[in-house]
Design a protein around this motif. Structure first.
Motif, short mmCIF file in Angstrom:
data_model
loop_
_atom_site.label_atom_id
_atom_site.label_comp_id
_atom_site.label_asym_id
_atom_site.label_seq_id
_atom_site.Cartn_x
_atom_site.Cartn_y
_atom_site.Cartn_z
N ALA A 183 -2.18 7.67 3.98
CA ALA A 183 -2.36 9.00 4.58
C ALA A 183 -3.69 9.63 4.18
O ALA A 183 -4.00 10.72 4.63
CB ALA A 183 -1.21 9.91 4.15
N GLU A 184 -4.46 8.96 3.35
CA GLU A 184 -5.70 9.52 2.81
C GLU A 184 -6.66 10.04 3.90
O GLU A 184 -7.11 11.18 3.81
CB GLU A 184 -6.40 8.48 1.92
CG GLU A 184 -7.33 9.08 0.88
CD GLU A 184 -6.68 10.20 0.06
OE1 GLU A 184 -7.34 11.22 -0.07
OE2 GLU A 184 -5.54 10.04 -0.41
N PRO A 185 -6.97 9.26 4.96
CA PRO A 185 -7.90 9.75 5.98
C PRO A 185 -7.42 11.06 6.60
O PRO A 185 -8.21 11.98 6.81
CB PRO A 185 -7.91 8.65 7.03
CG PRO A 185 -7.39 7.43 6.34
CD PRO A 185 -6.52 7.91 5.24
N GLU A 186 -6.09 11.17 6.82
CA GLU A 186 -5.50 12.38 7.38
C GLU A 186 -5.79 13.59 6.49
O GLU A 186 -6.13 14.65 6.94
CB GLU A 186 -3.99 12.20 7.40
CG GLU A 186 -3.34 12.41 8.73
CD GLU A 186 -1.88 12.04 8.63
OE1 GLU A 186 -1.10 12.92 8.25
OE2 GLU A 186 -1.55 10.86 8.89
N ARG A 187 -5.67 13.36 5.17
CA ARG A 187 -5.91 14.44 4.21
C ARG A 187 -7.32 14.97 4.33
O ARG A 187 -7.55 16.16 4.25
CB ARG A 187 -5.75 13.89 2.79
CG ARG A 187 -4.34 13.73 2.51
CD ARG A 187 -3.93 14.23 1.20
NE ARG A 187 -2.53 13.91 1.21
CZ ARG A 187 -1.96 13.10 0.38
NH1 ARG A 187 -2.62 12.65 -0.64
NH2 ARG A 187 -0.71 12.79 0.51
N GLN A 188 -8.27 14.04 4.47
CA GLN A 188 -9.66 14.46 4.49
C GLN A 188 -9.96 15.34 5.70
O GLN A 188 -10.87 16.15 5.66
CB GLN A 188 -10.58 13.24 4.45
CG GLN A 188 -10.73 12.74 3.02
CD GLN A 188 -11.13 11.28 2.95
OE1 GLN A 188 -11.50 10.69 3.96
NE2 GLN A 188 -11.07 10.70 1.78
N THR A 189 -9.17 15.18 6.78
CA THR A 189 -9.39 16.03 7.94
C THR A 189 -8.64 17.35 7.80
O THR A 189 -8.61 18.14 8.72
CB THR A 189 -8.95 15.34 9.25
OG1 THR A 189 -7.56 15.07 9.14
CG2 THR A 189 -9.72 14.06 9.50
N ASP B 58 0.77 7.35 0.29
CA ASP B 58 -0.27 8.35 0.01
C ASP B 58 -1.66 7.79 0.30
O ASP B 58 -2.54 8.49 0.79
CB ASP B 58 -0.20 8.82 -1.44
CG ASP B 58 1.00 9.72 -1.66
OD1 ASP B 58 1.63 10.10 -0.66
OD2 ASP B 58 1.30 10.03 -2.82
N ALA B 59 -1.85 6.49 0.00
CA ALA B 59 -3.14 5.87 0.25
C ALA B 59 -3.35 5.73 1.76
O ALA B 59 -4.47 5.92 2.27
CB ALA B 59 -3.22 4.50 -0.43
N ARG C 292 -2.64 18.27 5.57
CA ARG C 292 -2.11 17.88 4.27
C ARG C 292 -0.65 17.46 4.29
O ARG C 292 -0.16 16.89 3.33
CB ARG C 292 -2.29 19.02 3.26
CG ARG C 292 -3.74 19.38 3.10
CD ARG C 292 -4.02 20.06 1.78
NE ARG C 292 -5.20 19.47 1.20
CZ ARG C 292 -5.22 18.85 0.03
NH1 ARG C 292 -4.14 18.73 -0.67
NH2 ARG C 292 -6.34 18.35 -0.44
N THR D 85 0.85 -1.19 0.00
CA THR D 85 0.00 0.00 0.00
C THR D 85 0.88 1.24 0.00
O THR D 85 1.77 1.39 0.84
CB THR D 85 -0.91 0.03 1.25
OG1 THR D 85 -1.57 -1.22 1.34
CG2 THR D 85 -1.94 1.14 1.13
N ASP D 86 0.62 2.11 -0.95
CA ASP D 86 1.39 3.35 -1.08
C ASP D 86 1.13 4.24 0.13
O ASP D 86 0.02 4.29 0.65
CB ASP D 86 0.95 4.05 -2.38
CG ASP D 86 1.88 5.17 -2.75
OD1 ASP D 86 1.90 6.18 -2.02
OD2 ASP D 86 2.58 5.04 -3.77
#
Ligand code: HEC
Ligand code: HEC
Length: 157
Positions: free
Chosen positions: A145-151, A142-143, A154, A139-140
């Motif tokens: 870290a995706e949940p973090e991004r949504q909050t 970036d994938a 960045r 799993t990359d």
């Protein structure tokens, strides 16, 4: 338990584990029993489309996106460096080997290619069209870290 019985029980347990392992392992050599000689399967076609491949993590040695067949890489000649060395990159338009390739393992910068970076193919590999023998579940970052991004956090990448 009598020693002989104990031995027999241990042997049976080993055999059992062996069979289980054999079932779990991917079949690398096809359905024929290993005692029968088989013709070698055809070579897989190399991917040589010249498109640089994304790295799965920042420190990954990038994959080789071009043909390397027949390139000499021995004591006297390193064909890779005839394009990737700093002084040849203008005419070859190849990306220069990065600064780590000029450093020894203590981090000292050398005047030329570090001996530990001489055998390019021990880290950089081309790819083929072969079907993977085992599924890749990498799993990359970036994938992940995706949940973090949504909050809204960045990060800096
Ligand atoms: C004739 C010039 C030439 C030679 C020789 C050559 N390369 Fe390349 N290489 C390139 C060019 C140009 C690129 C940029 C992508 C492309 O056009 O294929 C490249 C791309 C790469 C990349 C991808 C870099 C990235 O950031 O994605 C790697 C790794 C690489 N080469 C390794 C090698 C290795 C190892 C050898 C020797 C076995 C070698 N190259 C020989 C010209 C060359
Ligand atoms: C011990 C492993 C190793 C060897 C040997 C090695 N490399 Fe690398 N290479 C890496 C790693 C790791 C990276 C990415 C991180 C970095 O730049 O250090 C990289 C990056 C590169 C890049 C991309 C540079 C950039 O700035 O994008 C090129 C091109 C390259 N290597 C070519 C070569 C060539 C040509 C050789 C042989 C002369 C070689 N490498 C030998 C590990 C290696």
């Amino acid at each position: 338990m009598r020693p002989r019985l104990l031995l027999a029980a241990m042997a049976a347990a080993c055999l059992g584990a062996g069979t289980l392992l054999a079932q779990d392992a991917p079949r690398l050599r096809g359905p024929e029993p290993f005692t029968r000689e088989q013709p070698a399967p055809p070579m897989q076609r190399a991917i040589t489309n010249d498109v640089r491949v994304r790295r799965n993590y920042p420190d990954q040695p990038p994959l080789i996106p071009h043909a390397i067949e027949g390139y000499a890489l021995d004591l006297n000649a390193n064909k890779c460096m005839s394009c990737h060395a700093r002084r040849f990159t203008e005419q070859s338009q190849a990306p220069m080997i990065s600064v780590t390739h000029y450093q020894d393992r203590e981090g000292n910068t050398l005047g030329g290619l570090a001996p530990r970076r001489y055998a390019c193919l021990s880290c950089h590999v081309p790819q083929t069209e072969a079907r993977p023998l085992v599924e890749n579940r990498f799993t990359d970052m970036d994938a992940l870290a995706e949940p973090e991004r949504q909050t809204g956090n960045r990060g800096g990448r």
